[in-house]
Design an enzyme around this catalytic site. Structure first.
Site, short mmCIF file in Angstrom:
data_model
loop_
_atom_site.label_atom_id
_atom_site.label_comp_id
_atom_site.label_asym_id
_atom_site.label_seq_id
_atom_site.Cartn_x
_atom_site.Cartn_y
_atom_site.Cartn_z
N SER A 117 15.99 111.04 36.05
CA SER A 117 17.39 110.80 36.41
C SER A 117 18.13 109.95 35.37
O SER A 117 19.36 109.90 35.38
CB SER A 117 17.45 110.10 37.78
N THR A 120 12.37 113.73 30.81
CA THR A 120 12.59 114.20 32.17
C THR A 120 12.98 113.02 33.06
O THR A 120 12.42 111.93 32.91
CB THR A 120 11.30 114.86 32.69
N ASP A 150 13.49 109.67 26.29
CA ASP A 150 12.86 109.87 27.59
C ASP A 150 13.03 108.61 28.45
O ASP A 150 13.35 107.54 27.94
CB ASP A 150 11.36 110.17 27.39
N GLU A 184 5.44 115.23 28.42
CA GLU A 184 6.16 114.09 27.80
C GLU A 184 5.30 113.43 26.73
O GLU A 184 5.78 113.09 25.65
CB GLU A 184 6.54 113.08 28.88
C1 5RP Z 1 8.93 111.79 34.47
C2 5RP Z 1 9.04 110.45 33.90
C3 5RP Z 1 10.39 109.77 33.98
O1 5RP Z 1 10.82 109.52 32.70
C4 5RP Z 1 10.25 108.51 34.76
O2 5RP Z 1 9.70 108.82 36.03
C5 5RP Z 1 11.59 107.81 34.94
O3 5RP Z 1 12.44 108.59 35.72
P1 5RP Z 1 13.88 108.10 36.16
O4 5RP Z 1 14.68 107.97 34.92
O5 5RP Z 1 14.34 109.17 37.11
O6 5RP Z 1 13.69 106.77 36.87
O7 5RP Z 1 8.13 109.88 33.37
O8 5RP Z 1 7.62 112.25 34.41
#
Ligand code: 5RP
Length: 224
Positions: A27, A25, A80, A102
């Site tokens: 960006s 999950t 992830d 996750e």
């Molecule tokens: C979500 C997460 C995401 O992987 C983490 O916050 C990184 O997010 P981004 O790629 O948007 O910086 O752990 O629960």
């Protein structure tokens, strides 16, 4: 090119025909999911388990065949993102609030591949507030017990009301500044009644793919 996109698209190369894949999950992994959607359109045969409702929506939109975690015993790999990565490839995750799913998905994956940009690479974990998922019942008590571990827990809110995870829980973002012993902290956190899971991923990542501003991608392998 976007550093997140660089790392995320590189990681898509690890996905091969016939694999069962966990989809993270956030960006960064957004770009992996978009890439996998293109590959599926071109014939890639995969089935994927999403780690959040947002990822489920995105994956469906780009045409990736989905299954639930209940339908599998293990996954070939999971890709992830992360909020922090240290030199041991230990992680803080949960900035997007999906840490429980996750971690569950990662725990049944043969390999966990993490995609980040260089800003996530740190010497010590802890500058990013550690997300801890707690049950709403008596969360004030849970918060006090967390505070005893030398942090300042802040209830995560969205539009001035508590943020609710996909599992119906709250998130307490715990400000530590520096986490000296992540392994020990992980153990202590999960012993507190009311804590469902925390965002420390210790010895879980196998590969970390880091996108750099100059267009380079560095890959780190964990020997575990
Ligand atoms: C979500 C997460 C995401 O992987 C983490 O916050 C990184 O997010 P981004 O790629 O948007 O910086 O752990 O629960």
């Amino acid at each position: 090119m976007d550093r997140k996109k660089l790392a995320a698209e590189k990681a898509a190369q690890y996905v091969k025909d016939g694999m069962l894949v966990g989809l993270g999950t956030g960006s960064t992994v957004f770009w992996t999911i978009k890439k996998l959607g293109e590959l599926v359109k071109n014939g890639l045969d995969v089935r994927c388990v999403p780690t959040s409702k947002n990822t489920e929506i995105l994956a469906k939109k780009v045409g990736i065949p989905l299954i639930t975690i209940s339908e599998v015993n293990e996954l070939d790999l999971t890709i992830d993102g992360a909020d922090e990565v240290n030199r041991n490839l230990d992680l803080i995750k949960g900035g997007g609030g999906a840490l429980l799913r996750e971690k569950m998905v990662a725990s049944i994956s043969d390999r966990l591949i993490i995609v980040v940009d260089e800003s996530k690479s740190v010497l010590n974990l802890g500058r990013f507030p550690l997300p801890v998922e707690v049950v709403p019942f008596g969360f004030e008590i849970t918060s006090k017990q967390l505070r005893a571990l030398d942090c300042i827990p802040i209830l995560r809110t969205e539009h001035n009301i508590p943020f609710i995870t996909d599992n119906g829980n709250y998130i307490l973002d715990c400000h530590f500044s520096i986490i000296q012993e992540p392994h020990e902290l992980n153990r202590k956190l999960n012993m507190i009644p009311g804590v469902v899971e925390n965002g420390l991923f210790i010895k879980m990542a196998d590969i970390v793919v880091i996108g750099h501003i100059n267009g380079n991608v560095k890959i780190f392998n964990n020997t575990k």
